[in-house]
Design a protein around this motif. Sequence first.
Motif: not given
Length: 71
Positions: A1-21
């Motif tokens: 994973m790339p290094a992130l700037h301060a104030g940023r984080t990684f987040q995981a998502w799932a796609l259900v139909g047309a909506k991200y959870i």
Amino acid sequence: MPALHAGRTFQAWALVGAKYISLGVLGRNPGDFPMQLQPGMSSVLVNTEPEGGSPQPTTAPLISGSLPKSL
């Protein structure tokens, strides 16, 4: 994973139909992260978000993958 700037984080998502959870905020240096996959989820992705996460994705995915229809 790339290094992130301060104030940023990684987040995981799932796609259900047309909506991200959100599957969870992974932090700045993610390691193993258990995800509970459910029927109806067609793909998962990880992107960067402001620290603390977002209610919906705001940036393009860094990684993504499709899930089997039998899930």
